[in-house]
Design a protein around this motif. Structure first.
Motif, PDB file in Angstrom:
ATOM      1  N   ILE A 193      43.185  11.282 -11.552  1.00 31.57           N
ATOM      2  CA  ILE A 193      43.257  10.064 -10.743  1.00 31.57           C
ATOM      3  C   ILE A 193      44.021  10.325  -9.448  1.00 31.57           C
ATOM      4  O   ILE A 193      43.555   9.964  -8.365  1.00 31.57           O
ATOM      5  CB  ILE A 193      43.902   8.909 -11.533  1.00 31.57           C
ATOM      6  N   ASP A 194      45.178  10.956  -9.541  1.00 29.84           N
ATOM      7  CA  ASP A 194      45.969  11.239  -8.336  1.00 29.84           C
ATOM      8  C   ASP A 194      45.312  12.291  -7.449  1.00 29.84           C
ATOM      9  O   ASP A 194      45.387  12.217  -6.223  1.00 29.84           O
ATOM     10  CB  ASP A 194      47.373  11.704  -8.721  1.00 29.84           C
ATOM     11  N   ALA A 195      44.678  13.265  -8.051  1.00 26.08           N
ATOM     12  CA  ALA A 195      44.126  14.380  -7.272  1.00 26.08           C
ATOM     13  C   ALA A 195      42.813  14.027  -6.571  1.00 26.08           C
ATOM     14  O   ALA A 195      42.612  14.370  -5.403  1.00 26.08           O
ATOM     15  CB  ALA A 195      43.910  15.580  -8.184  1.00 26.08           C
ATOM     16  N   THR A 196      41.899  13.325  -7.276  1.00 28.57           N
ATOM     17  CA  THR A 196      40.564  13.092  -6.711  1.00 28.57           C
ATOM     18  C   THR A 196      40.171  11.625  -6.638  1.00 28.57           C
ATOM     19  O   THR A 196      39.026  11.306  -6.349  1.00 28.57           O
ATOM     20  CB  THR A 196      39.506  13.833  -7.543  1.00 28.57           C
ATOM     21  N   ASN A 197      41.090  10.726  -6.970  1.00 29.05           N
ATOM     22  CA  ASN A 197      40.800   9.292  -6.987  1.00 29.05           C
ATOM     23  C   ASN A 197      39.707   8.950  -8.003  1.00 29.05           C
ATOM     24  O   ASN A 197      38.842   8.124  -7.769  1.00 29.05           O
ATOM     25  CB  ASN A 197      40.425   8.790  -5.585  1.00 29.05           C
ATOM     26  N   THR A 198      39.758   9.600  -9.133  1.00 28.81           N
ATOM     27  CA  THR A 198      38.793   9.400 -10.203  1.00 28.81           C
ATOM     28  C   THR A 198      38.887   7.976 -10.747  1.00 28.81           C
ATOM     29  O   THR A 198      39.970   7.419 -10.882  1.00 28.81           O
ATOM     30  CB  THR A 198      39.076  10.388 -11.349  1.00 28.81           C
ATOM     31  N   SER A 199      37.741   7.411 -11.096  1.00 30.73           N
ATOM     32  CA  SER A 199      37.707   6.097 -11.723  1.00 30.73           C
ATOM     33  C   SER A 199      37.554   6.262 -13.220  1.00 30.73           C
ATOM     34  O   SER A 199      36.660   6.955 -13.692  1.00 30.73           O
ATOM     35  CB  SER A 199      36.525   5.290 -11.184  1.00 30.73           C
ATOM     36  N   VAL A 200      38.427   5.646 -13.995  1.00 29.11           N
ATOM     37  CA  VAL A 200      38.311   5.691 -15.449  1.00 29.11           C
ATOM     38  C   VAL A 200      37.930   4.323 -16.017  1.00 29.11           C
ATOM     39  O   VAL A 200      37.888   4.153 -17.223  1.00 29.11           O
ATOM     40  CB  VAL A 200      39.623   6.195 -16.103  1.00 29.11           C
ATOM     41  N   ASN A 201      37.615   3.386 -15.157  1.00 32.04           N
ATOM     42  CA  ASN A 201      37.197   2.048 -15.547  1.00 32.04           C
ATOM     43  C   ASN A 201      35.676   1.966 -15.423  1.00 32.04           C
ATOM     44  O   ASN A 201      35.133   2.104 -14.334  1.00 32.04           O
ATOM     45  CB  ASN A 201      37.872   1.025 -14.624  1.00 32.04           C
ATOM     46  N   PRO A 202      34.945   1.722 -16.521  1.00 33.62           N
ATOM     47  CA  PRO A 202      33.481   1.687 -16.453  1.00 33.62           C
ATOM     48  C   PRO A 202      32.934   0.641 -15.484  1.00 33.62           C
ATOM     49  O   PRO A 202      31.947   0.888 -14.796  1.00 33.62           O
ATOM     50  CB  PRO A 202      33.055   1.371 -17.879  1.00 33.62           C
ATOM     51  N   ALA A 203      33.559  -0.509 -15.391  1.00 35.30           N
ATOM     52  CA  ALA A 203      33.072  -1.542 -14.473  1.00 35.30           C
ATOM     53  C   ALA A 203      33.217  -1.100 -13.022  1.00 35.30           C
ATOM     54  O   ALA A 203      32.306  -1.293 -12.203  1.00 35.30           O
ATOM     55  CB  ALA A 203      33.826  -2.841 -14.707  1.00 35.30           C
ATOM     56  N   ARG A 204      34.323  -0.494 -12.693  1.00 36.01           N
ATOM     57  CA  ARG A 204      34.540   0.000 -11.332  1.00 36.01           C
ATOM     58  C   ARG A 204      33.575   1.135 -11.017  1.00 36.01           C
ATOM     59  O   ARG A 204      33.016   1.204  -9.919  1.00 36.01           O
ATOM     60  CB  ARG A 204      35.979   0.468 -11.169  1.00 36.01           C
ATOM     61  N   SER A 205      33.355   2.007 -11.962  1.00 32.49           N
ATOM     62  CA  SER A 205      32.436   3.129 -11.754  1.00 32.49           C
ATOM     63  C   SER A 205      31.008   2.641 -11.550  1.00 32.49           C
ATOM     64  O   SER A 205      30.265   3.181 -10.730  1.00 32.49           O
ATOM     65  CB  SER A 205      32.485   4.076 -12.945  1.00 32.49           C
ATOM     66  N   THR A 206      30.610   1.620 -12.280  1.00 32.16           N
ATOM     67  CA  THR A 206      29.260   1.075 -12.135  1.00 32.16           C
ATOM     68  C   THR A 206      29.077   0.446 -10.771  1.00 32.16           C
ATOM     69  O   THR A 206      28.049   0.658 -10.111  1.00 32.16           O
ATOM     70  CB  THR A 206      28.983   0.045 -13.236  1.00 32.16           C
ATOM     71  N   ALA A 207      30.040  -0.323 -10.321  1.00 32.20           N
ATOM     72  CA  ALA A 207      29.932  -0.972  -9.009  1.00 32.20           C
ATOM     73  C   ALA A 207      29.831   0.053  -7.890  1.00 32.20           C
ATOM     74  O   ALA A 207      29.009  -0.096  -6.973  1.00 32.20           O
ATOM     75  CB  ALA A 207      31.132  -1.883  -8.780  1.00 32.20           C
ATOM     76  N   VAL A 208      30.615   1.098  -7.950  1.00 32.12           N
ATOM     77  CA  VAL A 208      30.576   2.130  -6.924  1.00 32.12           C
ATOM     78  C   VAL A 208      29.262   2.903  -6.990  1.00 32.12           C
ATOM     79  O   VAL A 208      28.667   3.240  -5.974  1.00 32.12           O
ATOM     80  CB  VAL A 208      31.790   3.078  -7.069  1.00 32.12           C
ATOM     81  N   ALA A 209      28.771   3.180  -8.204  1.00 30.63           N
ATOM     82  CA  ALA A 209      27.545   3.961  -8.371  1.00 30.63           C
ATOM     83  C   ALA A 209      26.323   3.245  -7.810  1.00 30.63           C
ATOM     84  O   ALA A 209      25.393   3.891  -7.325  1.00 30.63           O
ATOM     85  CB  ALA A 209      27.328   4.285  -9.837  1.00 30.63           C
ATOM     86  N   ILE A 210      26.323   1.928  -7.856  1.00 23.99           N
ATOM     87  CA  ILE A 210      25.192   1.168  -7.323  1.00 23.99           C
ATOM     88  C   ILE A 210      25.014   1.446  -5.837  1.00 23.99           C
ATOM     89  O   ILE A 210      23.889   1.582  -5.350  1.00 23.99           O
ATOM     90  CB  ILE A 210      25.383  -0.346  -7.590  1.00 23.99           C
ATOM     91  N   PHE A 211      26.105   1.581  -5.125  1.00 26.27           N
ATOM     92  CA  PHE A 211      26.031   1.790  -3.679  1.00 26.27           C
ATOM     93  C   PHE A 211      26.106   3.259  -3.264  1.00 26.27           C
ATOM     94  O   PHE A 211      25.776   3.594  -2.132  1.00 26.27           O
ATOM     95  CB  PHE A 211      27.154   1.006  -2.992  1.00 26.27           C
ATOM     96  N   ALA A 212      26.529   4.134  -4.158  1.00 25.35           N
ATOM     97  CA  ALA A 212      26.727   5.539  -3.799  1.00 25.35           C
ATOM     98  C   ALA A 212      25.441   6.352  -3.816  1.00 25.35           C
ATOM     99  O   ALA A 212      25.351   7.370  -3.156  1.00 25.35           O
ATOM    100  CB  ALA A 212      27.747   6.182  -4.720  1.00 25.35           C
ATOM    101  N   GLY A 213      24.483   5.938  -4.601  1.00 25.99           N
ATOM    102  CA  GLY A 213      23.236   6.682  -4.629  1.00 25.99           C
ATOM    103  C   GLY A 213      22.871   7.188  -6.008  1.00 25.99           C
ATOM    104  O   GLY A 213      23.554   6.953  -7.000  1.00 25.99           O
ATOM    105  N   ARG A 214      21.757   7.898  -6.038  1.00 26.37           N
ATOM    106  CA  ARG A 214      21.180   8.356  -7.302  1.00 26.37           C
ATOM    107  C   ARG A 214      22.101   9.309  -8.071  1.00 26.37           C
ATOM    108  O   ARG A 214      22.180   9.256  -9.286  1.00 26.37           O
ATOM    109  CB  ARG A 214      19.840   9.038  -6.999  1.00 26.37           C
ATOM    110  N   TRP A 215      22.780  10.211  -7.380  1.00 21.32           N
ATOM    111  CA  TRP A 215      23.629  11.189  -8.059  1.00 21.32           C
ATOM    112  C   TRP A 215      24.737  10.510  -8.852  1.00 21.32           C
ATOM    113  O   TRP A 215      25.110  10.965  -9.930  1.00 21.32           O
ATOM    114  CB  TRP A 215      24.207  12.190  -7.062  1.00 21.32           C
ATOM    115  N   ALA A 216      25.271   9.425  -8.335  1.00 23.61           N
ATOM    116  CA  ALA A 216      26.331   8.706  -9.044  1.00 23.61           C
ATOM    117  C   ALA A 216      25.766   7.895 -10.213  1.00 23.61           C
ATOM    118  O   ALA A 216      26.400   7.792 -11.266  1.00 23.61           O
ATOM    119  CB  ALA A 216      27.078   7.796  -8.084  1.00 23.61           C
ATOM    120  N   GLN A 217      24.580   7.346 -10.033  1.00 19.97           N
ATOM    121  CA  GLN A 217      23.974   6.561 -11.095  1.00 19.97           C
ATOM    122  C   GLN A 217      23.601   7.424 -12.295  1.00 19.97           C
ATOM    123  O   GLN A 217      23.618   6.957 -13.428  1.00 19.97           O
ATOM    124  CB  GLN A 217      22.744   5.828 -10.566  1.00 19.97           C
ATOM    125  N   GLN A 218      23.301   8.670 -12.059  1.00 21.72           N
ATOM    126  CA  GLN A 218      22.962   9.577 -13.150  1.00 21.72           C
ATOM    127  C   GLN A 218      24.180   9.888 -14.021  1.00 21.72           C
ATOM    128  O   GLN A 218      24.026  10.291 -15.166  1.00 21.72           O
ATOM    129  CB  GLN A 218      22.380  10.877 -12.598  1.00 21.72           C
TER     130      GLN A 218
END
Length: 67
Positions: free
Chosen positions: A4-29
């Motif tokens: 989390i501190d090093a790469t700003n990783t998301s460990v919350n599934p809801a937050r990851s889903t919201a970001v993946a919708i706008f980030a593109g296909r690679w994130a949705q996979q």
């Protein structure tokens, strides 16, 4: 959690889903890492626990006392 501190990783599934919708296909996979795999792991652990545990299964063995 260390990443989390090093790469700003998301460990919350809801937050990851919201970001993946706008980030593109690679994130949705990669969304399966946040949704499907934890659910499947919980099911496997639950079945394994029931299989390995020595808790009573609710079956009655023997006969009732004579009256």
């Amino acid at each position: 959690m260390i990443s989390i501190d090093a790469t700003n990783t998301s460990v919350n599934p809801a937050r990851s889903t919201a970001v993946a919708i706008f980030a593109g296909r690679w994130a949705q996979q990669q969304l399966r890492l946040f949704w499907i795999e934890p659910i499947a792991g919980g099911i496997v652990c639950g079945v394994t626990y029931r299989w390995l545990s020595s808790e009573p299964s609710g079956q009655i063995v023997g006969s009732a006392p004579a009256e």
